[in-house]
Design a protein around this motif. Sequence first.
Motif, short mmCIF file in Angstrom:
data_model
loop_
_atom_site.label_atom_id
_atom_site.label_comp_id
_atom_site.label_asym_id
_atom_site.label_seq_id
_atom_site.Cartn_x
_atom_site.Cartn_y
_atom_site.Cartn_z
N ASN A 1 0.72 8.05 30.29
CA ASN A 1 0.01 7.11 31.14
C ASN A 1 -0.77 7.90 32.35
O ASN A 1 -2.12 7.13 32.55
CB ASN A 1 1.15 6.46 31.99
N TYR A 2 -0.37 8.69 32.71
CA TYR A 2 -0.93 9.73 33.82
C TYR A 2 -2.22 9.95 33.46
O TYR A 2 -3.19 9.73 34.23
CB TYR A 2 -0.12 10.87 34.40
N GLU B 1 5.92 13.31 44.46
CA GLU B 1 4.81 12.86 43.83
C GLU B 1 4.58 11.54 44.86
O GLU B 1 5.25 10.89 45.04
CB GLU B 1 5.52 12.11 42.43
N ALA C 1 0.57 6.02 38.45
CA ALA C 1 -0.27 6.59 37.38
C ALA C 1 0.53 6.95 36.06
O ALA C 1 0.57 6.49 35.11
CB ALA C 1 -1.14 7.72 37.65
N GLN C 2 1.83 7.31 36.39
CA GLN C 2 2.61 7.88 35.23
C GLN C 2 3.57 6.65 34.82
O GLN C 2 3.91 6.58 33.57
CB GLN C 2 3.74 8.97 35.85
N THR C 3 3.92 5.61 35.45
CA THR C 3 4.61 4.86 34.92
C THR C 3 4.06 3.49 34.47
O THR C 3 4.38 2.57 33.80
CB THR C 3 5.61 4.13 36.32
N GLY C 4 2.54 3.31 34.83
CA GLY C 4 1.86 2.27 34.69
C GLY C 4 2.02 0.88 35.54
O GLY C 4 1.61 -0.06 35.23
N SER D 1 -4.70 6.99 32.96
CA SER D 1 -5.07 6.39 34.22
C SER D 1 -6.19 7.28 34.92
O SER D 1 -6.88 6.93 35.57
CB SER D 1 -3.90 5.94 34.84
N ASP E 1 13.47 7.82 37.87
CA ASP E 1 13.06 8.99 36.92
C ASP E 1 11.98 10.08 37.54
O ASP E 1 12.17 10.98 37.04
CB ASP E 1 12.63 8.49 35.54
N THR F 1 12.78 13.95 38.96
CA THR F 1 12.15 15.14 38.70
C THR F 1 11.28 15.88 39.60
O THR F 1 11.11 17.07 39.74
CB THR F 1 11.25 14.79 37.46
N ASN F 2 10.73 14.78 40.47
CA ASN F 2 9.66 15.53 41.51
C ASN F 2 9.62 14.63 42.77
O ASN F 2 8.80 13.72 42.51
CB ASN F 2 8.22 15.96 41.03
N ASP G 1 0.23 8.78 42.13
CA ASP G 1 0.82 9.50 40.90
C ASP G 1 1.92 8.87 40.29
O ASP G 1 1.99 8.79 38.93
CB ASP G 1 0.94 10.87 41.25
N ARG H 1 5.19 9.21 30.28
CA ARG H 1 4.69 9.57 31.63
C ARG H 1 3.41 10.15 31.66
O ARG H 1 2.50 9.74 32.51
CB ARG H 1 5.82 10.22 32.49
#
Lengths: 380, 162
Positions: A295-296, B17, B24-27, A299, B9, B13-14, B21, A292
């Motif tokens: 990716n972050y 988000e 960005a984290q998962t694609g 990107s 997921d 956690t947060n 964001d 994660r």
Amino acid sequence: MRLSERARDLPESGIRKFFELAEARDDVISLGVGEPDFSAPWAARTAAIDSLERGRTSYTANRGMLELREAIADHHRRYDQVYDPESEIVVTTGASEAVDLAFRALVDPGDTVAIHEPAYISYGPGVDLAGGERLPVRTRAEDDFVLTPEVLSEAGAEDADLLVLCYPNNPTGATMDADELADVAAFCREHDIRVIADEIYAALTYGSDHDSIATQPGMRERTVVINGFSKAYAMTGLRLGYAMGPAEAIDAMNRIHQYTMLSAPTTAQYAAIEALRSCDDEVTEMVKEYDRRRNYVHSRFREMGLDCFEPKGAFYAFPQPGGDDEQFAEDLLEEQGVAVVPGSVFGEGGAGHLRVSYATSMRELKAATDRIEAFLADRD
Amino acid sequence: MNDEREVLDVLTTNARESAADIAAQTGLDEEAVEAAIASLEREGIVHGYQAVVDWDRTDEEKVRAVVEVNVELDRETGYEEIADRIAKFPATHALHLVSGDYDFAVEVEGASMQDVSRFISEQVAPMPEVTQTVTHYIMETYKDGGIRFEDGDDDDRLSVSP
Ligand SMILES: Cc1ncc(COP(=O)(O)O)c(C=O)c1O
């Protein structure tokens, strides 16, 4: 006191300077850390504590506890790596010791050791200390930092005696797939080059599983594979690694190890047995979290127009802001309090790049990437 | 469900988000993230988003208790009906049917111990199906909602390392 010439000639690592600059400030967000931000899985820690409670504080066999070597052998079947725990594995004090032993066991004075760059900082000095000659081989950003027969040839590596191969790579985050490894393997077979494969980041790949050059045809007998517990199991401070390879190489390494180290830390060996036995789920969770962040970060860099190929392994991104990377890193630290490691620390091939570690919490990554964005905006 | 799983997921956690964001984290792309969140909410998989609060650090008095509740079912009344009634009270923070020595574990929140005990004795205990209650006041909370309550940053790693 008079020092040996060898010691005098050994340069300070370029990391040191940035460590000192970063330590001098207290508002720093560091993306310069080369180790996990997690702690070792609890089961591994309790195994270490249990062993202490039971008074297991003596040396182990030189090669490491057989139970651990058997667990290592079992674990590596997932990568199609098959080694005999009795004769083909030696447990060491960190992968660092294994790297050193491999050089000492495999390099004669004057031997040429090809090291692809950018690369982890220990290989060059390790070759120096063993009396070998370094041959830097620059991997290219346009190849996503994969080692190819072309760059090997360009550097004159046909004459090399040994090749150090580190994928997943520190500092670039590059990985190599089976086809790419097959090309390098063919080069090594053709020119009779032995390989030290530092695969310490094998468990940290994203999207596809790790491939080892040792599983390529004809490579097992010419390769020493190095791995360890530091990265996959977040056990850096426990100092435990190992090497796997043909019996004669492991035997030679073990002979050096028995004089210089005797045996790897016993407490850590107990932790490691438990890590291999029961901590796959924790590793999977850590990999998910790194993914994660990867990716972050990737990107965010793309959005801010910072040139960065997609890292596929380890926990580093390797963006290329252009210009002088050391100056960039110093200014970034000075103006925005973000620590990164300049790519040139990892050899000339790293110049113009920055090593950005995402082994840090998402919150810090956000703050740090915001600051980098502000820094870039100020510069424009 | 795969997109939803990945979004979940991140949210677990947060929950704060942003869609950008999470993307960005998962694609995933941002629209896909928003669609996944909408569907998680629609299907009742995500029921809400709340802060995890360490009340002991506020000036406010806040008393929490875990209450064991034993019930006796009859032909007309099942666990669902009883749960329904207990859940309706605002003082009921969480309610679970559990295995073991008792039937319901109720997390109760009030402004004082008196408040909580009055709620139990006046609202819960008198319910005809309830045969017994045992109240455990929470003395200290070390971790809640998966988050450890401690003084932030104990990162003792070297700030720059190879
Ligand atoms: C590529 C590589 N090899 C080896 C090591 C050393 O690992 P260990 O902690 O097992 O000595 C590191 C640590 O940063 C590394 O990045």
